[in-house]
Each structure stands twice: as structure tokens, then as C-alpha cells.
Enzyme design. Structure first.
Site, PDB file in Angstrom:
ATOM      1  CG  HIS A 239      -1.992   0.979   1.241  1.00 44.26           C
ATOM      2  ND1 HIS A 239      -1.762   2.333   1.310  1.00 44.26           N
ATOM      3  CD2 HIS A 239      -3.336   0.823   1.173  1.00 44.26           C
ATOM      4  CE1 HIS A 239      -2.925   2.968   1.275  1.00 44.26           C
ATOM      5  NE2 HIS A 239      -3.899   2.076   1.190  1.00 44.26           N
ATOM      6  NE  ARG A 261      -2.500   6.418  -2.961  1.00 40.32           N
ATOM      7  CZ  ARG A 261      -2.886   5.477  -3.799  1.00 40.32           C
ATOM      8  NH1 ARG A 261      -2.849   5.684  -5.093  1.00 40.32           N
ATOM      9  NH2 ARG A 261      -3.293   4.297  -3.357  1.00 40.32           N
TER      10      ARG A 261
END
Ligand SMILES: Cc1cc2nc3c(=O)[nH]c(=O)nc-3n(C[C@H](O)[C@H](O)[C@H](O)COP(=O)(O)OP(=O)(O)OC[C@H]3O[C@@H](n4cnc5c(N)ncnc54)[C@H](O)[C@@H]3O)c2cc1C
Length: 579
Positions: A239, A261
Site C-alpha cells: 500500500h 489519493r
């Protein structure tokens, strides 16, 4: 002669994450008269990664979205390595499982002003389909499921660690499981007609990792030792945004969610500049594998901050907006001394999820009659890369299915069998292996394992590094064999459990390294610097299959991917919908 307490149950569930709790609840609902028992290494409702789910749950609900679109996104993310029947089961059953979570088990998810369920953007998806409860979705799911479990007469064995799946005397089926009662150190043999393996994998063999501390790949290690196949073990997901909270804190490595994001957050190098445009046209919204690799390359190039990582920055979206939209993340970062809303947070890619795991069927069954599997212990659903939001969908979809299957299977086929005495002896020998030798500190072995896997079998791989990893693992296994643990008090003997954690992690690391060495191409989460191509070709694709040989070494084979629903280059979507 070791004293082993004995207990029987109709159905034994190992683990109490989304897969375990849904498995137990469905089994009990299907057959209320059966005795269903959950055994869990940690505490029920407090352990595992489902509770840690932040971003949410992928499911096609909204107008304009469809199971077909979710399926195609899942295959695209998985680089066509997915078992298509498993992926199809995921996307279709998720549509009723999310309603069930709300209407039957009492979970509340965020809603739109018109009352429909709110769904947000997650990277790598062509539709905003991630259902959530703020940015701490897992707490809602696990709290409600735990309450339902407590209310329904399901037996509990908390702080009981499973260490071996035991076959029957004739080897034709599973007879039960050997566990350690962590609270007393006593051994417990549970004979069961059916067992659900739902211990949640967890790549905690890497320097930076996200999963809960109770996860050490025990389920996968037990499956290997019981003769089961593990597929896709080279596929470890990193991740992009693990927090670098400083040395000596367990918070380092833990993630702040992908929705940051998705919402437009920037990743910055140590020089304070954005860099993702150098690597992918989608910038920060590229898939996890691409973003993690790009970040790692920046780190190797020395473009790092004083903490040795990179930055995430959200302030350009408006600090108040960020505080409102990502309340949990802002508070979590503040706990670690960082201002996510208006400042920068130091981040590093972190080992998050294992796409690989035990080979299983869409009904949850495995090759060993009586053993069912679900959740992160299993492989095949996600292929080479998991979409964010497909993890908790996977565990709740297949946990529920396995519960239904066990409920149907036990009355027809279930019997209580005695375990094979040789297998029981071997399991007892494993449990007691560290006793009777001079006690040695285990942290140097753990640190060396973390560094070895991070450097040589992590985000960027090549043949030479993987060979080094394989040799390094042999050395670490020898060190662990020689390391003793003080066994005078076995109650809450954390050194003993650390030793057992390392035993599982070393075995499963060997499967990762063997599979990563064998796959001489780059695909999804698996990147070979010496074979940078491959994913553009999907025809004739095979999955790696790892088994444990009689010599104790990992044997690596291949299993063709069957394109049962859609062939590479084709789509289930009408041309207009595919745009
Ligand atoms: C920080 C974080 C955030 C995440 N966010 C998301 C997200 O937003 N969306 C998403 O889809 N996925 C997310 N995931 C992934 C998701 O949590 C997992 O895919 C999924 O919840 C795993 O469910 P599970 O039931 O298989 O395992 P878990 O929920 O991990 O449960 C495993 C259980 O097994 C028990 N156990 C372990 N070993 C033993 C043993 N030897 N004996 C008995 N019991 C044992 C543990 O104590 C635990 O109870 C996230 C993961 C993390 C770590």
C-alpha cells in the site's frame, strides 16, 4: 506425556475477522441446532484486519454501475490471473451481502441526501463504488457482527491459537485442530465435523507492514503442513501510504487510506515536488502497485525526507474540507504528531495484503474434506493485485458462503473422527520445539527476516535478490531452530508465541520467494527488474502453486488460468458502457 485437553464441536471457525464472523453467523443461521465455535488468537471483535478497514467496501449498487463492470475492473486490476468464477462470485454476492450487513446485522453506512448508500472513489476503478462508514468502516462492521455473534449462542474460545490442522486416522478428511490456550499455555484438541480456516494471512514478514499484530500467516502455514496448495504467493500487495511514525512505535507502517489519493491528495518527494507524473498518467490515482513502485524508485534514488520516506499532502483541497471528509485519518495522524489537513505526513510503501493463499472453491470448500476456507487466507479471487475495497468484500462474501456450505455439509457428511496420532505428535513437537534449549532473543531473527524480505523479495525483485532471499531464509530457519524459549511459565508466554509466529512467517516467506523466483515476468504486484514485461500478455497464463514437499522444502508448480467468463481482450460490457 503432554497433557492435551479435548473438546468437540460440530463446526469450528478459526479467526474472527469478517470471514470468520460471517462464517459462524451463516452456519448457525443455517443449522441452529449445531454447535458452532469460534477460536481466535486475539479477542473476538478486537483482532484482525477487518476491524482496521478504513476506506470501505466495493460493490456495484448505483445506477450506471453493474456487477459486470465491477468484475471487469477486478480482472483488469488482477491482470487476468484471477480465478474468474471466484471473482464473479465476489462481485455478485457482494450486492446482497452489503444489504445483509445493513438489514440483518445492523451495520450503518454513510448515505446520500436522497437516502441511497454513498459510494466513493477508490483507485483503479472505473466507477465510484466504495461503500463506507466515514473513514473507519471496519469498526462498524466488526462491532455489529461481534454483537450478533454474542447474541446467538455461538461458543467462543478467545486467545486460543490454532497451530495444526489434523487429518483423520485414514487421512480422508479433517478430524480437528490443535490449539494453544494463550491464557494458560495449555494445549487443546478440538474435534470438529467441519472447520473454517479464516485466520487472515497477513504479510508481517516485511519491515513496513500494515496488518494487525496477531497476524503471522498461521493459517497459510497450517494449510501447507496439511498438504494443501497455496496459489499466487508471489503476489504481495504494498500500500503506498504507510505512515512513518518513527522508530520504536507499532504505528509505523500502518496506513492512511487510499481515499486520500482518490480525493486528490498529492505525493511529494523529499524535495517537496510531485513525482507521479513521471511514472503514470493517472498520477496519484494509479493503482497501488504502480504508485508503490514509483515511490520505492524515488526512495532508491535518494529523493527522501529526513524520515527516509516521502510525503502526502492534502492542504490544497482545503483543510476544513479534509477535516470533514477524513475525520478519522486526520485524528489518527494528529495522534502521531502530524497535521494531515494542512501540513504533510511522512509516508512509505507498506506490505498490506496477500493476494495468494489456499486454493479453494466458490462454495468455500478445499481439497481436504471437512476443511473450508475464506478471506485473506485464500488465493485466486484477486489475481495479481487486489483493488482497494475488494478485501473486506472478499472476506464477508466468502465467509458467509462458507458458513452456508458448512451448514449444508455437516448434517450430510460430518462425523467426529479421531486425529491421526502421528500428525498429532508432529503438531505437539512443533508446539514444544523451542523449550529445553537455552533461551535466546528472537528480535534479531525477526529484524533480519523483515530486512531480508523487504530488500530482496519486496517491491522490486530480481533473480539474484530472490536467490539471496532463499539462502537467507534457510539461515534464519536454522537460527530459529537453535533458539530456545524459557518455558517455565507457559501462561501468556509471548516469547513462545513470537517463536511460533516466526515459524509460520519463515515457511510462508519461503513460498513467496519460491513463487516470485518462478514467475519470470512482471504482473500486477509482482515486479521483476530482470523481466519487466509480461502483464500485456494474458493468453496461456498460469498461476503458481506452492506445496510443502516431504523434505520440508517448498515445491513449486503451475495451474492454468481458465478464462471461464471472459477471454483476454474481450469484455462483458457493451462497448459504450466500457468507456
Ligand atoms: C489498516 C488496514 C486497512 C484496510 N482497509 C481496507 C479497506 O478499506 N477496504 C478493504 O476492502 N480492505 C481493507 N483492508 C484489508 C481487509 O482488512 C482484509 O482484506 C480483510 O478484512 C481480511 O479479513 P479476514 O476475515 O480474512 O481476516 P482478519 O479480519 O484479519 O481476521 C483474522 C482473524 O484470525 C485470527 N487469527 C490469526 N491467526 C490465528 C490462529 N493461529 N488461530 C486462531 N485465530 C487466528 C485473528 O486474531 C483475527 O481474528 C485493510 C487492511 C488493513 C490492515
Amino acid at each position: 506425556m503432554t497433557e492435551v485437553a479435548r473438546r468437540t464441536t460440530d463446526i469450528l471457525v478459526l479467526g474472527s475477522g469478517g470471514a470468520g464472523l460471517l462464517g459462524a453467523l451463516h452456519a448457525k443461521s443455517a443449522q441452529p441446532d449445531l454447535c458452532v465455535t469460534i477460536a481466535v488468537k486475539g479477542l473476538l471483535g478486537k483482532s484482525g484486519c477487518t476491524r482496521m478497514v478504513q476506506g470501505g467496501y466495493n460493490v456495484a449498487l448505483a445506477a450506471g454501475d453493474s456487477a459486470e463492470r465491477h468484475f471487469m475492473d477486478t480482472l483488469d486490476g488482477g491482470k487476468w490471473l484471477n480465478d474468474q468464477d471466484l471473482a464473479w462470485t465476489l462481485v455478485t454476492v457482494a450486492q446482497r451481502r452489503i444489504r445483509e450487513l445493513e438489514n440483518r446485522w445492523g451495520c450503518f453506512f454513510d448515505r446520500n441526501p436522497d437516502g441511497t448508500i454513498h459510494q466513493k472513489a477508490f483507485a483503479g476503478q472505473t466507477f465510484d463504488r466504495t461503500v463506507h462508514k466515514g473513514d473507519l468502516t471496519g469498526i462498524e462492521i466488526i462491532n455489529r457482527l461481534a454483537e450478533q455473534t454474542w447474541a446467538r449462542g455461538i461458543e467462543r474460545m478467545e486467545e486460543h491459537r490454532a497451530i495444526a490442522l489434523l487429518p483423520s486416522r485414514d487421512g480422508s478428511r479433517l478430524a480437528g485442530v490443535l490449539l494453544i490456550d494463550v491464557r494458560t499455555g495449555g494445549l487443546v484438541l478440538v474435534q470438529a465435523k467441519a472447520v473454517l480456516l479464516a485466520t487472515g494471512g497477513g504479510p508481517t514478514m516485511y519491515t513496513y507492514h500494515t496488518p494487525s499484530g496477531d497476524k503471522s500467516c498461521d493459517g497459510m502455514a497450517m494449510a501447507l503442513r496439511a498438504g494443501l496448495k497455496l496459489r499466487d504467493m508471489e503476489m504481495v500487495q504494498f500500500h503506498p501510504t504507510g505512515v512513518l511514525a518513527g522508530p520504536g512505535t507499532r504505528m509505523t507502517g500502518t496506513i492512511i487510506e487510499e481515499g486520500l489519493r482518490g480525493a486528490g491528495g498529492y505525493l511529494l518527494g523529499g524535495d517537496g515536488q510531485r513525482f507521479m507524473h513521471k511514472y503514470d498518467a493517472r498520477n496519484e490515482r494509479a493503482t497501488r502497485d504502480i504508485v508503490s513502485r514509483s515511490m520505492y524508485r524515488e526512495m532508491l534514488a535518494g529523493n527522501v525526507n529526513e524520515a527516509g520516506g516521502l510525503w502526502i499532502e492534502m492542504g490544497h483541497l482545503g483543510p476544513e474540507n479534509v477535516r470533514r471528509q477524513f475525520k478519522g485519518m486526520v485524528e489518527r495522524c494528529a495522534d502521531m504528531g502530524f497535521d494531515l489537513a494542512a501540513g504533510r505526513v511522512p509516508v512509505v510503501p507498506t506490505a498490506h495484503y496477500m493476494m495468494g493463499g489456499a486454493v479453494f472453491q466458490p462454495d468455500g470448500s478445499t481439497a481436504l474434506p471437512g476443511l473450508f476456507a475464506a478471506g485473506e487466507d485464500t488465493g485466486g479471487v484477486h489475481g495479481a493485485n487486489r483493488l482497494g475495497g475488494n478485501g473486506v468484500a472478499n472476506s464477508t462474501v466468502f465467509g458467509g458462503i462458507a458458513g452456508d456450505s458448512m451448514g449444508a455439509w455437516v448434517p450430510r457428511h460430518g462425523t467426529l473422527e479421531d486425529p491421526d496420532p502421528a500428525a498429532l505428535d508432529a503438531a505437539l513437537a512443533l508446539a514444544h520445539a523451542p523449550f529445553g534449549k537455552p533461551a535466546a532473543p528472537l528480535s534479531p531473527i525477526r529484524d533480519a527476516l523483515h530486512a531480508l524480505m523487504w530488500d530482496k523479495a519486496g517491491i522490486l525483485r530480481d533473480a539474484a535478490g530472490l536467490d539471496e532471499a532463499a539462502r537467507g531464509l534457510d539461515g534464519l530457519e536454522a537460527e530459529l531452530d537453535a533458539a530456545g524459549v524459557d518455558g517455565r511459565s507457559r501462561a501468556f508466554n509471548l516469547a513462545w508465541h513470537d517463536w511460533l509466529n516466526l515459524r509460520s512467517l519463515l515457511l510462508v516467506s519461503r513460498a513467496i520467494v519460491a513463487a516470485a523466483s518462478a514467475r519470470e515476468e512482471s504482473r500486477g504486484a509482482h515486479w521483476r527488474e530482470d523481466f519487466p514485461h509480461g502483464a500485456e500478455q494474458a493468453a496461456g497464463l498460469s498461476a503458481t502453486v506452492a506445496t510443502l514437499g516431504p523434505d520440508g522444502r517448498i515445491a513449486l508448480g503451475w495451474q492454468p488460468v481458465h478464462f471461464t467468463r471472459v477471454r483476454p481482450g474481450e469484455s462483458l460490457l457493451a462497448p459504450a458502457a466500457a468507456e
